[in-house]
Design an enzyme around this catalytic site. Sequence first.
Site, PDB file in Angstrom:
ATOM      1  N   HIS A 273       0.732  -1.142   0.166  1.00 41.80           N
ATOM      2  CA  HIS A 273      -0.150   0.033  -0.016  1.00 41.80           C
ATOM      3  C   HIS A 273       0.844   1.199   0.019  1.00 41.80           C
ATOM      4  O   HIS A 273       0.583   2.248   0.632  1.00 41.80           O
ATOM      5  CB  HIS A 273      -0.968  -0.198   1.131  1.00 41.80           C
ATOM      6  CG  HIS A 273      -2.085  -0.917   1.125  1.00 41.80           C
ATOM      7  ND1 HIS A 273      -3.289  -0.820   0.613  1.00 41.80           N
ATOM      8  CD2 HIS A 273      -2.349  -2.211   1.632  1.00 41.80           C
ATOM      9  CE1 HIS A 273      -3.946  -1.865   0.401  1.00 41.80           C
ATOM     10  NE2 HIS A 273      -3.462  -2.829   0.966  1.00 41.80           N
ATOM     11  N   ASP A 336      -0.851  -4.948   5.996  1.00 47.07           N
ATOM     12  CA  ASP A 336      -1.775  -6.121   5.036  1.00 47.07           C
ATOM     13  C   ASP A 336      -1.485  -5.914   3.644  1.00 47.07           C
ATOM     14  O   ASP A 336      -0.977  -5.006   3.033  1.00 47.07           O
ATOM     15  CB  ASP A 336      -3.220  -5.157   5.180  1.00 47.07           C
ATOM     16  CG  ASP A 336      -3.225  -3.707   4.694  1.00 47.07           C
ATOM     17  OD1 ASP A 336      -4.109  -3.468   3.959  1.00 47.07           O
ATOM     18  OD2 ASP A 336      -2.413  -3.105   4.927  1.00 47.07           O
ATOM     19  N   GLU A 337      -2.083  -6.914   2.996  1.00 49.84           N
ATOM     20  CA  GLU A 337      -2.084  -6.900   1.571  1.00 49.84           C
ATOM     21  C   GLU A 337      -0.749  -6.739   0.973  1.00 49.84           C
ATOM     22  O   GLU A 337      -0.532  -6.031  -0.285  1.00 49.84           O
ATOM     23  CB  GLU A 337      -3.165  -6.241   0.872  1.00 49.84           C
ATOM     24  CG  GLU A 337      -4.578  -6.638   1.549  1.00 49.84           C
ATOM     25  CD  GLU A 337      -5.797  -5.852   0.820  1.00 49.84           C
ATOM     26  OE1 GLU A 337      -6.646  -6.276   0.459  1.00 49.84           O
ATOM     27  OE2 GLU A 337      -5.463  -4.537   0.830  1.00 49.84           O
ATOM     28  N   ALA A 338       0.129  -7.208   1.380  1.00 52.36           N
ATOM     29  CA  ALA A 338       1.880  -7.135   0.932  1.00 52.36           C
ATOM     30  C   ALA A 338       1.984  -8.237  -0.283  1.00 52.36           C
ATOM     31  O   ALA A 338       3.003  -8.946   0.078  1.00 52.36           O
ATOM     32  CB  ALA A 338       2.962  -7.228   2.119  1.00 52.36           C
ATOM     33  N   HIS A 339       0.979  -8.345  -1.195  1.00 53.06           N
ATOM     34  CA  HIS A 339       1.039  -9.246  -2.160  1.00 53.06           C
ATOM     35  C   HIS A 339       2.492  -9.388  -2.990  1.00 53.06           C
ATOM     36  O   HIS A 339       2.612 -10.279  -3.640  1.00 53.06           O
ATOM     37  CB  HIS A 339      -0.341  -9.240  -2.947  1.00 53.06           C
ATOM     38  CG  HIS A 339      -1.649  -9.333  -1.967  1.00 53.06           C
ATOM     39  ND1 HIS A 339      -1.681 -10.174  -0.935  1.00 53.06           N
ATOM     40  CD2 HIS A 339      -2.734  -8.748  -2.141  1.00 53.06           C
ATOM     41  CE1 HIS A 339      -2.956  -9.947  -0.377  1.00 53.06           C
ATOM     42  NE2 HIS A 339      -3.530  -9.404  -1.235  1.00 53.06           N
TER      43      HIS A 339
END
Length: 529
Positions: A273, A336-339
Site C-alpha cells: 500500500h 496488510d495485503e503485501a502481495h
Amino acid sequence: MRVLRRALGTLLVLGGLGAAVSCTAAHGDDARPGAGRRAALAPYERLLPAPASARAGGAGYAFGPGTVIRTGPDAPREVRQVGELLAEQLRGPSGLPLPVAQGQEGDGIRLRLDDAARELGAEGYRLRTTASGVTLTARTPAGLFHAGQTLRQLLPVRGAGVVPGGEVTDTPRFAYRGAMVDVARHHFPVEQVKRYVDQLAQYKINTLHLHLTDDQGWRIAIDSWPRLATYGGASEVGGGPGGYWTKAAYRDLVAYAAQRYVDVVPEIDMPGHVNAALASYAELNCDGRAPERYTGTKVGFSSLCVGKERTYEFVDDVLGEIAALTPGRYLHIGGDEAHSTPAADYAAFMDRAQAVVAKHGKTVVAWHQLAGARPARGAVLQYWGHDKTPAADRSAVAAAARAGHPLILSPADRAYLDMKYDKATKPGLSWAGYVPVQRSYSWNPGSYLPDVPESSVLGVEAALWTENIATRSEWELMAFPRLLGLAELGWSPAAALDWPAYRLRLAAQAPRLEAQGITYHRAPEVPWE
Ligand code: IFG
C-alpha cells in the site's frame, strides 16, 4: 398520541415510578417490523451504549435557565475543562446559559473526582439525579467526560426539561473502542474528521485510527521527505486533487480529540500500500524509477524495496516524525495485503519496522497478517477477517493471542463501515458481503474468534475505507447507525447485547442524530421514532 405518551411518561418518571411507558398504539395494518407494538422507552432505558447499571427513581431535576455546572472549588484544570466542554455541548441544544462555576454548593450539575471510587476504574462514572441536581462522579476526568455524554442523553434533544430521578453506575467492557477512517483513498479536511470525533465521543468511542497513507495518497506532511505530501498527496481515487494535512493541522486534530478523550492512532501502511511514497521518490524503488501516481482501487501491487538500506532510513525518518506527533501509545504500521512482497522479505521488513517503532517509544499495532511473521513483544494485532476467512489464518491469530498479543477486532463483515447495507446502497463495497445494521451488531467480541478468550481482546474498531466514499453525507450514511452498535459492543456488558432491546434504543437515537444534522441509514429492521 405522542403528546399524551410524553406527558404520561414524564408524570410516571417524575412520580419516581420510572416504569417504561409502554402503550400499544393501534397502527392498523402497518406492516413494518415492530410497528405493531411501540414501547416508549423510559429515559434510563434508552441510553446508548447501554450502561452497566441504571435505575430510575426519585424526583427529577429541572434543568433550566438557573442551571449551573459546578466543578468544585479546588478542581484540577482538566476537570474545569471537562465542565466547560460539557457546558458547550449542552448550550447549543438547550439554548440555556449554563455558566460554569467552581463552587460545589447549590443546585445544578456537579462534577466530582473521587479517587476512592476504585470500582469506577479509568473511564467509569456514577451519575446520580435528585431534585437538587445531577452529580457526576468519577476517578478520572475521562470518566467525568463519559458521565457528561450520558447526561446529554437524559436531557431533551432540544430546550430545557426534567432529568428524571435515578442513578447510573457505568464502566466499559473493553479498553480500546475505536473508529478508523481512511483519509488516503479520498482526502478529507481536518474539519470533517473533527466532526467525526464529536460524534465518536458522544457514544464513548475513545480511539480514532487514521489511515494516513496508501497507494492513492500520502496525507500527512513529513519534513524530511516533503514530496510525500506535496506530490504523493496531490491525487486520490478517481483523479481528484487530493490534498494533505500540515503538521499544525494534524496537531490541532490530535489536541481536539484529546479534549474529548479520544486517542489518535496514526497508521503508516507498510511494506504494501505504498505507491504514493514510491511515486514521490524514485530512490525508494528497487529499480530507481518512480511509478505514476495511482487513482484506481486495486490493492496489493506495491511494495517498499526491502533490500535497500535507503528504505529503512525512510521508515526511521517517517515513523520518527509521526511518533513525535503522537501523544498516544500506539503507532500502526499496517502490514496488510503485501502481495508484492515475498513472505521472507515481509518478515524481515516487519522485524526492522517494529524495532523502529520501539526505538521511538511507541507500541506496534498492525493488521493481523503480522501474525504470519514475527510480531514484536507487546505488538497488537488488528483482525479484519470475516466468516469466510480460512481456518489457518484464524489459528495463526489465535496462536499470536496465546503468545500474548492483544487483539483489536474489526471483522470485515461486521465492522467495516464501507460494506454496503444491501444491494440498494449507493456508496461502499461488498467484497465481504452486505452488512445490515442487525448483522453489524449481532456478534460478541468476547467469544467471536475461536480459541481466543475475552482477556486477549483489547477491543473493537469500526473501519471506514473510502475507495468510493468521497463526501460527508456518504461517510455519515455508511457510518450511521452501525457505528452506534459497535460503540455498544465496545462499551456495554455482554449481558446487554440483545438485538430486540438494542433496536428500540437505537430507534430512540434518531431525533438526536437528526438534531445534529447527521445523515444516517433508516434501516428497515429498526422501528425509527
Ligand atoms: N482491504 C484493505 C483496505 C481496503 C478495504 C476496503 C484492509 C486491512 C479492503 N486492507 O482492510 O485497504 O481496500 O474494504
